[in-house]
Design an enzyme around this catalytic site. Structure first.
Site, PDB file in Angstrom:
ATOM      1  N   GLY A  90       0.660  -1.048  -0.136  1.00 50.31           N
ATOM      2  CA  GLY A  90      -0.059  -0.177   0.079  1.00 50.31           C
ATOM      3  C   GLY A  90       0.951   1.128  -0.170  1.00 50.31           C
ATOM      4  CE  LYS A 125       8.633   6.251  21.796  1.00 48.01           C
ATOM      5  NZ  LYS A 125      10.075   6.564  21.768  1.00 48.01           N
ATOM      6  N   GLY A 134       6.988   1.632  10.897  1.00 51.93           N
ATOM      7  CA  GLY A 134       6.732   1.197   9.106  1.00 51.93           C
ATOM      8  C   GLY A 134       7.516   2.345   8.469  1.00 51.93           C
ATOM      9  CD  GLU A 135       4.832   6.081   7.825  1.00 53.39           C
ATOM     10  OE1 GLU A 135       4.590   7.003   6.831  1.00 53.39           O
ATOM     11  OE2 GLU A 135       4.094   5.806   8.684  1.00 53.39           O
TER      12      GLU A 135
END
Lengths: 165, 755
Positions: B250, B714, B717-718
């Site tokens: 995504g 926390k 993913g990025e």
């Protein structure tokens, strides 16, 4: 205009009537034979998601016209496991987390199986990385993919030696 | 060590975790390696037709004509949807109901606002016929000159950037900061438009049943999609059932329902049959979002001790001619480095592209590569090692707000990453190292950071008569591992082993899990699951503790502990009763309870909440050909509680590869004459292949954060992109002595300087 071809897909001989000569092997599998494990990522031979084995050789099925493969023996991701027993490459992909979203995974696994059969990478990680570079993974699971191919290669080689001993 | 979940808001239900923290393999692993995981386009309802979009080959103007008759004559073509022939919509797709209802092209007019925009949809019995039909439309256009690039028009100040952030932030006295500096750097960096390019093209299989709609389509936010689709069609969102168990990636591009997905729904409405619509790869370069291009000027000042006196970060960004999304690139300078004066400002230029959108680390990624490059330049100007310089400017509190950090183990990240990499041996000056083959070797570093966000999500927990559990939440697994991580949290939330629970997810009829974005999904849905579990356990306790027949009778004050399918008295753990026994006595087939996960406003107002990390990169450069190879990447990250170390490592690897790609590979190249993207395909838009990716090492630094959320998560993913992109770019400089400020760094920019 009707064309009929026969294909052995995952060990099963199938007669396929094709009303349209434009159908690719990929679209034949996905849209007409309900073998949707093989994925379409680009339809131009650039991403490798559609990799299958045709007569033992890995190809981009999006670039192959079905009609030109009459009589071929085809292996797709659905034909790799033996019942509930995963192929060593499949098991290694799980163990090494060689995927995230999973969309490129069928192509990666078919490519890895083809590569191990070709014997052109052996246990050299650099060669594995190079020879698996026709299969894109946007999630970036490459470390796990490389480890999985190396481990599967080692396991399959050992098994072969045990059998011949 | 077994981690313990502490139900801080309800100490009566202290429980001990057994699944969280385990490096389990993916629960959806077997499905994915056997081809049985069913993605949207794998569904074939009976009677399904194929829809293919015809797209514009101009970037601005009007469609004058379409040869609909020729398309319809083609055998197998059923219908052609055009502005003159389409189902009515209840809402104008150009209406702006809220800032995140992005305008979409649903054939509302003949206007073309960017290349690859949909101008018609051909629906046919087969994919081949629909594809040919689309080609036969032979559109003719009235062409206007396209506006391309960062200098295409008059820049203006956007009202907000990102998700409602102010476009300009000033902290301290900027002029005083410059006046206090003995060293000044002033550099401008450019980053290109980038496209998400998830491996799975956007796809939809749409089936209408009266005014009910059944959709197989990848979604990072099913409830938001239901609302948007329902609004456009004039049907209740509850009439729309979305099935999205697996997303083939995504990265933000499936966060909001896109125009092409709507067109598939409209096509199904038009022909009264199920319709499959899958974008071609080239069609993903337009209507489904991208990362905007930026030009960032960073002016830094430092004193004689190498301490920053000012950070002035200005970003020019592009947005579309018809809608507003502003990449918050300069905001990266808000949190990382201490400085008495910080200014961030944005200006925007409208160009003829699709509207940019969130793409993995929106703002953080673009801003990070510029900031980390600028910090590297200043460190060298001061004659200080880049790591030492970062430590001298370590932010003990969030610089622009003065808030303490809820937790910040960045020092440990620096130390452990540097040690693993061997950073101490790095020469200060560039172009000092060569390998045995004569290649130039360079080492660079960058600091990683990403905010610890929480959205809102819900979950429902069930305990059944046999003592097993069910957890439901309409969460989204786009590869990050939600199926697995949330199952682990569910097991602990219910006090059951993994084998005794069922985790249901991925469809819109389950509780709304919010959006999978902002690296916040595990934290948000995890908190919802945690609370739902606590609530259902509390209901069990309410059944047992007032009941004289229960060994738990009278435990109400002391409380109970839920573990392995039993409630134990907290003050006497030998007294316990199984879930099944409690329900049997109560004569209940099951009990359920719901929970919500959301940010705690009080904690957010007191603390700055961020994950951090440090990335170290080695590159080798061919001194004659300028070819760059990344050869080593080490990242050390502190991101709160780690639910599944195996999956977290994969997420961080993936992010670091995106950082490497940002620095060296990916770029959408615009044709300035036509406004078309020249490389809208996966051969020429370079995403890293396996051979591009060096051996990588990820270290996760333990971090206990009691403030971010009940589980201390926390998100990962990025953050991996940030820091990594700058580290690679800085390593190229260190190898060659050539500072390239336009990304990705290309061979041609090195080769002239090297010779």
């Amino acid at each position: 205009m009707n064309h009929s071809i026969s294909l052995t897909i995952n060990g099963v001989l199938r007669e396929v009537a094709l009303a349209d000569p434009r159908v690719t092997l990929l679209d034949l599998l996905r849209e007409r034979l309900d073998l949707t494990g093989t994925k379409k990522g680009c339809d131009r031979g650039q991403c490798g998601a559609c990799t299958i084995l045709v007569d033992g050789r890995r190809i981009n099925s999006c670039l192959a016209l079905a009609l030109s493969h009459d009589g071929a023996e085809i292996t797709t991701i659905e034909g790799v496991a033996r019942g509930d027993q995963l192929h060593p490459v499949q098991a290694a992909f799980i163990a090494h987390d060689g995927f995230q979203c999973g969309f490129c995974t069928p192509g990666q696994i078919m490519s890895a199986i083809g590569l191990i059969e070709e014997g052109q990478a052996g246990d050299d990680p650099e060669r594995v990385r190079e020879c698996m570079s026709g299969n894109l993974c946007r999630c970036g699971a490459y470390s796990g993919i490389t480890e999985a191919v190396l481990e599967a290669h080692a396991n399959m080689t050992a098994a072969k030696q045990r059998r011949s001993a | 060590m077994t981690p313990e979940i502490n139900l801080t808001r309800d100490p009566a239900h202290l429980r001990h975790g057994s699944s969280i923290g385990q490096p389990l393999t993916r629960t959806d692993g077997v499905l994915k390696v056997t081809g049985k995981a069913r993605y949207a386009a794998d569904n074939h309802p009976p009677g399904m037709l194929y829809a293919v979009i015809a797209t514009s080959c101009i970037a601005r103007g009007r469609v004058k004509s379409l040869d609909v008759a020729a398309a319809k004559r083609h055998p197998g073509v059923v219908d052609v949807m055009t502005p003159a022939h389409k189902p009515e919509l209840a809402e104008d797709p150009d209406a702006k109901g809220n800032p995140f209802a992005f305008r979409m092209e649903l054939l509302q007019s003949d206007e073309v606002r960017y290349a690859n925009q949909a101008i018609a949809v051909v629906i046919a019995e087969t994919l081949e016929a629909a594809t040919e039909g689309a080609a036969l439309l032979s559109p003719r256009y009235q062409v206007e000159i396209a506006r391309v690039g960062l200098d295409a028009g008059e820049p203006y100040a956007p009202p907000v950037v990102g998700i409602g952030n102010p476009a300009e932030v000033v902290h301290g006295e900027i002029d005083a900061g410059f006046a206090a500096a003995s060293k000044l750097t002033d550099a401008t960096y450019e980053t290109p438009a980038q496209y998400h390019n998830a491996m799975e093209p956007h796809a939809i299989v749409a089936v209408w049943d009266g005014d009910k709609l059944f959709l197989d389509t990848p979604s990072q936010g099913m409830a938001i999609a239901q609302g948007r689709i329902g609004g456009l069609l004039g049907i209740p969102p509850g009439n729309i059932h979305i099935n999205s168990p697996f997303l083939g990636g995504g990265f933000g591009s499936k966060g909001l329902v896109s125009g092409p997905q709507m067109l598939g729904i409209m096509a199904a409405r038009l022909v009264g049959r199920p319709v499959n619509l899958v974008l071609r790869r080239s069609q993903m370069y337009g209507p489904v979002g991208h990362r905007a291009s930026t030009r960032q000027r960073l002016r830094l000042g430092a004193d004689d001790a190498g301490v920053l006196t000012v950070i002035d970060h200005h970003a020019r960004i592009t947005t579309s001619s018809f809608d507003d999304f502003y990449e918050p690139a300069a905001d990266a300078s808000h949190t990382l480095y201490a400085s008495p004066a910080i200014r961030t400002a944005h200006e925007a230029v409208r160009v003829d592209t699709g509207t940019p959108l969130f793409m993995r680390a929106p703002g953080e990624a673009t801003g990070s590569i510029a900031l980390e490059s600028a910090i590297d330049e200043m460190a060298f100007a001061c004659g200080i090692d880049p790591l030492d310089f970062r430590l001298r400017n370590y932010a003990e509190v969030e610089p622009t707000t003065g808030k303490p950090f809820s937790s910040k183990a960045l020092r440990q990240c620096y130390a452990r990453g540097a040690e693993r990499f061997g950073w101490a041996r790095r020469p200060l000056a560039p172009r000092q190292m060569r390998d045995e083959n004569g290649f130039l070797v360079g080492w660079g570093m960058g600091t990683a950071t990403f905010p610890a966000l929480m959205f809102q999500g819900n979950a429902r927990a069930v305990i059944r008569a046999d003592g097993s559990g069910v957890m439901e939440s309409g969460a989204h697994d786009m590869g990050q591992g939600a199926w697995t991580a949330l199952t682990q949290i569910s097991a602990d939330a219910l006090g059951l082993d993994l084998g005794e629970i069922t985790f249901r997810s991925g469809t819109s009829d389950l509780p709304d899990a919010g959006i999978a974005g902002g690296s916040a999904h595990t934290a948000t849905v995890g908190a919802a699951i945690h609370n739902a579990g606590a609530a259902v356990i509390a209901r069990l306790a309410e059944l047992a503790t007032p009941d004289e027949r229960s060994p738990l009778f009278g435990a109400g004050n002391a409380g109970v502990v839920a573990r392995q399918g039993r409630l134990h008295r907290r003050d006497d753990e030998t007294r316990s009763e199984s879930y099944a026994e409690i329900l049997a006595r109560a004569g209940l087939a099951e009990i359920d309870a719901s929970g919500t996960g959301a940010a705690d406003p009080a904690a957010q107002s007191h603390y700055a909440m961020h994950a951090h990390g440090a990335v170290f990169a080695e590159v080798k450069v061919d001194p004659e050909l300028g070819q760059i190879r990344a050869t080593r990447l080490v990242g050390a990250f502190a991101a709160g509680r780690i639910i599944n170390p195996r999956l977290v490592q994969s997420q961080l690897f993936g992010g670091m590869i995106w950082g490497l790609s940002f620095a060296l590979h990916e770029e959408a190249v615009m044709d300035h004459r036509s406004g078309r993207i020249l490389n809208a395909n996966l051969a020429e838009y370079h995403v890293p292949v396996n051979a591009d990716v060096p051996p990588m090492d990820v270290i996760t630094v333990d971090e206990h954060d009691p403030h971010v959320n009940a589980l201390g998560i926390k998100g990962v993913g990025e953050i991996g992109i940030t820091g990594s992109a700058g580290a690679v770019a800085n390593a190229v400089w260190h190898a060659t002595g050539i500072r390239v400020r336009r990304f990705p760094i290309r061979i041609e920019e090195l080769v002239t300087g090297l010779s």
